[in-house]
Design a protein around this motif. Structure first.
Motif, PDB file in Angstrom:
ATOM      1  N   UNK A 211      -9.037   2.774   8.142  1.00 16.70           N
ATOM      2  CA  UNK A 211      -8.363   3.874   8.367  1.00 16.70           C
ATOM      3  C   UNK A 211      -7.106   4.034   7.788  1.00 16.70           C
ATOM      4  N   UNK A 212      -6.462   2.956   7.394  1.00 20.96           N
ATOM      5  CA  UNK A 212      -4.995   3.154   6.747  1.00 20.96           C
ATOM      6  C   UNK A 212      -5.248   3.496   5.443  1.00 20.96           C
ATOM      7  N   UNK A 213      -6.429   3.235   4.609  1.00 21.32           N
ATOM      8  CA  UNK A 213      -6.211   3.262   3.318  1.00 21.32           C
ATOM      9  C   UNK A 213      -6.675   4.606   2.785  1.00 21.32           C
ATOM     10  N   UNK A 214      -6.149   4.982   1.499  1.00 22.24           N
ATOM     11  CA  UNK A 214      -6.772   6.202   0.845  1.00 22.24           C
ATOM     12  C   UNK A 214      -8.244   5.972   0.356  1.00 22.24           C
ATOM     13  N   UNK A 215      -8.733   7.085   0.074  1.00 21.64           N
ATOM     14  CA  UNK A 215     -10.092   7.077  -0.136  1.00 21.64           C
ATOM     15  C   UNK A 215     -10.440   6.192  -1.476  1.00 21.64           C
ATOM     16  N   UNK A 216      -9.384   6.165  -2.362  1.00 17.25           N
ATOM     17  CA  UNK A 216      -9.773   5.380  -3.843  1.00 17.25           C
ATOM     18  C   UNK A 216      -8.635   4.293  -3.772  1.00 17.25           C
ATOM     19  N   UNK A 217      -8.000   3.663  -2.806  1.00 13.92           N
ATOM     20  CA  UNK A 217      -6.888   2.783  -3.153  1.00 13.92           C
ATOM     21  C   UNK A 217      -7.357   1.396  -3.408  1.00 13.92           C
ATOM     22  N   UNK A 218      -6.569   0.799  -4.324  1.00 12.94           N
ATOM     23  CA  UNK A 218      -6.911  -0.517  -4.992  1.00 12.94           C
ATOM     24  C   UNK A 218      -5.840  -1.474  -4.160  1.00 12.94           C
ATOM     25  N   UNK A 219      -6.423  -2.546  -3.460  1.00 14.84           N
ATOM     26  CA  UNK A 219      -5.814  -3.346  -2.790  1.00 14.84           C
ATOM     27  C   UNK A 219      -5.828  -4.792  -3.156  1.00 14.84           C
ATOM     28  N   UNK A 220      -4.498  -5.342  -3.390  1.00 14.05           N
ATOM     29  CA  UNK A 220      -4.165  -6.803  -3.929  1.00 14.05           C
ATOM     30  C   UNK A 220      -3.804  -7.459  -2.802  1.00 14.05           C
ATOM     31  N   UNK A 221      -4.825  -8.111  -2.336  1.00 11.19           N
ATOM     32  CA  UNK A 221      -4.617  -9.038  -0.959  1.00 11.19           C
ATOM     33  C   UNK A 221      -4.086 -10.419  -1.426  1.00 11.19           C
ATOM     34  N   UNK A 222      -2.772 -10.584  -1.106  1.00 12.40           N
ATOM     35  CA  UNK A 222      -2.138 -11.915  -1.839  1.00 12.40           C
ATOM     36  C   UNK A 222      -1.883 -12.838  -0.773  1.00 12.40           C
ATOM     37  N   UNK A 223      -1.500 -12.478   0.401  1.00  6.76           N
ATOM     38  CA  UNK A 223      -0.752 -13.249   1.443  1.00  6.76           C
ATOM     39  C   UNK A 223      -1.548 -14.313   1.909  1.00  6.76           C
TER      40      UNK A 223
END
Length: 326
Positions: A211-223
């Motif tokens: 629900x936090x994300x935009x409809x077309x967000x790209x996420x770099x999951x680094x942690x």
């Protein structure tokens, strides 16, 4: 022949970001085509001291260049309190593949930070919308700087939202970039709604939901860098176009390690590895894609590729070197 010995400030000086991004992209392509040697990370654990050493060797035979080296990393959690030293220390030895001569010994912490940012930039270039202009960052530690610096070389980022519970770290980040971007603090939801999101925290309980994300967000999951760690809720990775850097590392200790172990995620949920996209074997972003996720664990081939850039820049800039054989 001479050997360069480069501290963290010298690595930073010679780690030119566009060149790093290009070199790391080449390394991903070489990995996808089998043109690398990258043995599994090995561990040495002296029981008496509560820490460990990790060696990460690699050879990359890319299109137009080749490189060899090894990163030697120590992780000692008691260092800050007991010895006034960082928890993580590292060196990279960069060698001539033709002769084995050590061309450079350089700070591995700074190099790792910058090559990690470069990997996210490669993923962003292939998976984010072309006109991405906003970037969210969750976690305002040192990696957040490298993420913005690298990603902004592949997309016209103008607006930046940074989220971190430590107000002082947020203030430092804003001050560092306020002359280059429209940058402000915000909660996780505000950061996650941006066109590009990089998460760089050590959490085990997810902090970003679908629900936090935009409809077309790209996420770099680094942690995530150890079993049990994850930053994204299951609903994010299950619904997204999911791209990883390496199957073994990601399923063991990357962002997807928990849902993979629990069986809520399997091979059918993974679009592929980034190298397959770089080489055109798989598609990157297409018009029908919504949220995309890159699970970044970090590979030794990235260290070697980045070390080559730093070494060549130091050599060309006339940095001081030492006669190794004298």
């Amino acid at each position: 022949m001479e050997t360069f010995v480069l501290d963290d400030s010298e690595v930073a000086e010679h780690a030119h970001t566009p060149a790093l991004v290009s070199a790391v992209e080449d390394a991903f392509a070489a990995y996808a085509t089998g043109a690398v040697e990258m043995p599994a990370k090995s561990y040495v654990e002296p029981d008496a001291y509560g820490g460990d050493f990790r060696s990460m060797p690699a050879y990359v035979d890319a299109d137009g260049w080749d490189a060899a080296g090894v990163k030697w990393v120590s992780v000692y959690p008691d260092n800050p309190e007991a010895h006034g030293l960082p928890t993580v220390l590292g060196l990279v030895i960069y060698s001539d593949p033709a002769t084995g001569f050590p061309l450079a010994v350089m700070d591995g912490t700074e190099l790792t930070m910058r090559r990690t940012g470069a990997a996210a930039a490669v993923a962003t270039d292939h998976l984010a919308v072309d006109d991405a202009t906003s970037m969210g960052i969750v976690g305002a530690g040192v990696q957040s700087y490298a993420q913005l610096e690298a990603v902004s070389t592949v997309r016209p980022i103008g607006e930046v939202v940074v989220s971190d519970p430590d107000d002082e770290r947020v203030d430092r980040f804003v001050e560092a970039f306020e002359d280059e971007f429209t940058v402000r603090s915000g909660d996780v939801g505000a950061a996650a709604a941006c066109d590009v999101l990089s998460t760089v925290t050590p959490v085990e309980d997810p902090i970003v939901t679908a629900a936090d994300l935009g409809e077309r967000t790209h996420v770099n999951a680094v942690g995530a860098d150890a079993p049990g760690k994850r930053e994204l809720a299951d609903g994010v990775v299950e619904a997204a176009k999911l791209v990883i850097d390496d199957h073994e590392q990601c399923t063991h200790s990357g962002e997807i390690n928990v849902p993979w172990t629990e069986g809520t995620l399997d091979a059918a949920d993974v679009h592929g590895e980034l190298g397959e996209i770089v080489t055109g074997r798989l598609d990157g972003r297409v018009s029908a894609d919504g949220v995309t996720v890159f699970d970044s664990t970090g590979l030794a081939i990235q260290d070697v590729a980045a070390a080559r850039i730093v070494y060549e820049a130091a050599r060309d800039d006339g940095a001081d070197a030492y006669d190794f054989l004298s």
